[in-house]
Design a protein around this motif. Structure first.
Motif, PDB file in Angstrom:
ATOM      1  N   ALA A 191      -7.006 -20.622 -24.660  1.00 38.47           N
ATOM      2  CA  ALA A 191      -6.520 -20.120 -23.372  1.00 38.47           C
ATOM      3  C   ALA A 191      -5.317 -20.936 -22.942  1.00 38.47           C
ATOM      4  N   THR A 192      -4.361 -20.277 -22.312  1.00 42.17           N
ATOM      5  CA  THR A 192      -3.217 -20.974 -21.744  1.00 42.17           C
ATOM      6  C   THR A 192      -2.792 -20.269 -20.471  1.00 42.17           C
ATOM      7  N   GLY A 193      -2.246 -21.028 -19.538  1.00 39.77           N
ATOM      8  CA  GLY A 193      -1.844 -20.426 -18.270  1.00 39.77           C
ATOM      9  C   GLY A 193      -0.724 -21.186 -17.602  1.00 39.77           C
ATOM     10  N   SER A 243      -3.019 -16.375 -16.749  1.00 39.95           N
ATOM     11  CA  SER A 243      -3.511 -17.032 -17.957  1.00 39.95           C
ATOM     12  C   SER A 243      -3.885 -15.972 -18.982  1.00 39.95           C
ATOM     13  N   VAL A 244      -3.789 -16.363 -20.231  1.00 38.67           N
ATOM     14  CA  VAL A 244      -4.132 -15.485 -21.347  1.00 38.67           C
ATOM     15  C   VAL A 244      -5.184 -16.188 -22.196  1.00 38.67           C
ATOM     16  N   ASN A 249      -9.278 -19.109 -11.549  1.00 41.78           N
ATOM     17  CA  ASN A 249      -8.106 -18.561 -10.868  1.00 41.78           C
ATOM     18  C   ASN A 249      -6.877 -19.314 -11.353  1.00 41.78           C
ATOM     19  N   PRO A 250      -6.055 -18.685 -12.205  1.00 47.81           N
ATOM     20  CA  PRO A 250      -4.911 -19.413 -12.779  1.00 47.81           C
ATOM     21  C   PRO A 250      -3.892 -19.882 -11.754  1.00 47.81           C
TER      22      PRO A 250
END
Length: 336
Positions: free
Chosen positions: A137-139, A154-155, A34-35
């Motif tokens: 991944a980044t968020g 997040s992507v 869960n970002p």
């Protein structure tokens, strides 16, 4: 036959808590759970090495015994497969280096799992089910209304290879079996979006205690989850609840609210229950129930080293309680 639920990454800490993490998500694992929880990260951390390995007892035995088998010999190969008929052999490896700070995280991900099942005593065959993922991944998350509401996104960009094939003894003993495996792997890639929110009920007085409650919801693997020829990554919506009482964290999740994962709709496989106890500032005890089976773990966290041990069981049947595969995992993280 039934297959276990596919995933990109299972965090050692969340799995120790029975996989219940949607309303907790206060570390880099938030990128996959869960970002919104990124807004609850309290310190900056860089993990240069974050390596985890897991196996089932049958997986360990099968791969160990395979070292002594001449796979050019049809008789030895058939006898080896007959020894493991009816068993479910699992091994997995993941690498998850990351950078996290309050509100933000970036990570690289490399993971691979392999499940092997031998069938047919008269004419032995080997079913190979394998998934390998690599990507990043980044968020980012932000808090609103005096840190009462957290919202984040997040992507993830994932390159996937997957294999689900059955091989005969003749296939395995041919000179080009490795080439056959390589040709049978299917590949694909996609960019995935996760969205999440956490709402906090702070300082709720129950008796003499003030308790914080969190309610979380996340929508995972949205947009481009068609992995081409490889196994698709299913989108799903998860709901979580958590309570924070002194040194204790309690969590309850129901994942995949609309039964989008797998081919079943069994509620028992989607329930996650768990807890974490901060025994010392650097020592954490975890336990829970994942898909109806007990989980437990221990985590040691210092500024430069993270070390975790975990056991959990995966349901490999169509409903909770049908057929469990007990697994054991270790994680070592080095950073600052």
């Amino acid at each position: 036959s039934a297959e276990e639920y596919s995933s990109i990454y299972k965090g050692i800490r969340p799995m120790g808590m029975g996989g219940a993490f949607v309303a907790v998500s206060n570390d880099a694992n938030a990128l996959f759970y869960n970002p919104a929880g990124l807004a609850d990260i309290t310190e900056r951390r860089v993990s240069l090495l974050n390596l985890a390995a897991e196996t089932s007892p049958d997986g360990y035995d099968m791969f160990s015994d395979a070292l002594d088998v001449d796979f050019d010999n049809a008789g030895e190969t058939a006898d080896f497969l007959r020894e493991y008929i009816g068993e479910y052999s699992h091994v997995g490896l993941s690498l998850f280096p990351y950078y996290s700070r309050p509100n933000f995280a970036f990570a690289l991900i490399g993971s691979g799992t392999m499940n092997l099942q031998a069938r047919d005593r008269q004419s032995p065959k080997l079913l190979v089910d394998s998934v390998m993922d690599a990507g990043a991944a980044t968020g980012y998350a932000h808090s609103f209304f005096d840190d009462t509401l957290l919202a984040g996104a997040s992507v993830k960009y994932i390159v996937r290879e997957s294999l689900n094939e059955e091989y005969t003894v003749l296939d395995i003993t041919t000179n080009d079996f490795e080439d056959m495996l390589e040709d049978d792997y299917e590949d694909g890639q996609g960019a995935l979006l996760d969205l999440g929110m956490i709402y906090k009920f702070r300082d709720v007085q129950i008796g003499t205690r003030n308790i914080d409650f969190h309610l979380g919801i996340s929508a995972n693997n949205l947009i481009d989850n068609d992995m081409g020829d490889a196994r698709d990554i299913e989108d799903h919506i998860d709901l979580g609840f958590a309570a924070f009482i002194d040194k204790w964290t309690f969590a309850l999740d129901y994942v995949d609210l609309f039964s989008q994962i797998g081919d079943d709709d069994d509620p028992g496989k989607r329930v996650r229950i768990g807890a974490e106890y901060a025994y010392k500032p650097f020592l954490f005890l975890r336990f829970g129930f994942y898909q109806g089976y007990m989980t437990s773990g221990i985590g040691i966290v210092t500024k430069n080293v993270q070390f975790d041990v975990l056991t959990y069981a995966e349901e490999v049947g169509t409903y909770s309680g049908q057929r469990d595969d007990r697994r054991y995992a270790l994680r070592l993280g080095l950073g600052f």
